[in-house]
Design an enzyme around this catalytic site. Structure first.
Site, PDB file in Angstrom:
ATOM      1  CE  LYS B  96      40.349  30.642  20.207  1.00 56.31           C
ATOM      2  NZ  LYS B  96      39.110  31.044  20.862  1.00 56.31           N
ATOM      3  CB  ALA B 184      39.606  31.560  27.066  1.00 55.27           C
TER       4      ALA B 184
END
Lengths: 65, 257
Positions: B96, B184
């Site tokens: 990531k 997020a």
């Protein structure tokens, strides 16, 4: 020889990265390493020679998002 | 169910491993979430410590795929070096990729992100870029080799939800075959459901679960919401309209005026 390990100054007689890890009690630990911002894989630690002023980073698995 | 770089995952939830009150609560939250992927990180190990090994044994027991991150990296070089260290520690090509460009918002640096994605792809990594919903950036990331896109819903840790629904919907329309993950900014299950209703393939959560009063219960709530949203998208929702339209037939109504 004076080097920096994880941001802290360290005085060592060890000349290789694997020797330094042993000295720090991290021999055989699940850690990854970089010297002067460049990754050094496990297989190259024994032959990676340290120089005065080297910046060594030693990291391990941690929580992350 | 989503497929990332040829690996099928039996869950539309990815869950972070940070900020839980205890390792036991972390494990419980994972069980209740049904998450198929855990995000992890690398941090400095002190002399003589074995904290990494304790954490490693905890996450191995979760029996999920691991997605290490480059969280906190602000330059291409440190992100690339961190990715290499993570690949060795976690024994995975997945990364990531975070290249942060702004300290207050933790907004990705789009220029550094594309550069790092290209370098890592060339090095054999399978990159999951933490990006914004910018169409041009996402095109460049795809050209750099990314086969997954992970735009933010809102800045990390804010819980503000989906700040740019039009942008996220546009991404889905322009990249119909690329797995898309909202990464997020989610704070509530309803926001996760909304992301799935837009046709996203998965959501990535951490703070919303870990910082809830009861993380395991919140993980279960998110799992239900993600399933509901995915089912709704598959069921082809009605198009919205501005004016009312009676659902009860007008024809046949008794004339009583």
């Amino acid at each position: 020889m004076k080097i920096v390990v994880n941001g802290d100054p360290v005085e060592t007689q060890e000349t290789t990265l694997s020797g330094l890890l042993e000295e720090l009690g991290l021999g055989g630990a699940k850690v990854a390493t970089a010297v002067n911002e460049t990754f050094v894989p496990v297989a190259l630690r024994a032959t990676h020679h340290l120089s005065n002023g080297d910046r060594v980073e030693i990291v391990a698995p941690r929580q992350g998002g | 169910m989503p497929e990332f770089y040829g690996t099928k995952i039996q869950s539309r939830m990815m869950l972070g491993t940070a900020q839980y009150p205890s390792p036991a609560i972390l494990a419980d939250a994972f069980r209740r979430s049904g998450a198929g992927i855990a995000t992890v990180s690398v941090r400095r190990e002190a002399a003589g410590e074995r904290a990494g090994e304790d954490f490693w044994s905890l996450i191995k027991d979760l029996n999920v795929a691991l997605l290490p991150n480059t969280a906190g990296c602000h330059s291409v070089r440190e992100a690339v070096t961190t990715a290499h260290m993570a690949r060795e520690l976690f024994d995975t090509r997945w990364i990531k990729l975070e290249v942060i460009g702004h300290a207050d918002t933790l907004q990705p640096d789009p220029f550094g992100l594309v550069e790092a994605a290209r370098i890592l792809t060339d090095d054999g990594f399978q990159v999951f870029p933490y990006c914004t919903e910018d169409l041009v950036l996402c095109s460049r990331l795809q050209e750099a080799g990314c086969k997954v896109l992970m735009p933010w819903g809102a800045p990390i840790g804010t819980g503000l939800g989906l700040n740019n629904i039009y942008g996220l919907r546009s991404l889905r329309a322009h990249f119909p075959d690329v797995p898309l993950v909202v990464d997020a900014g989610l704070g509530l299950p309803s926001q996760a459901a909304h992301a799935m209703e837009l046709g996203f393939d998965a959501v990535l959560l951490n703070t919303a679960v870990a910082r809830a009063g009861d993380p395991a219960a919140m993980a279960a709530a998110f799992a239900n919401a993600v399933d509901a949203g995915a089912q709704a998208y598959a069921a082809d929702p009605m198009p919205p309209r501005d004016m009312a339209a009676p659902s009860t037939p007008v024809l046949g109504k008794a004339f009583l005026a």
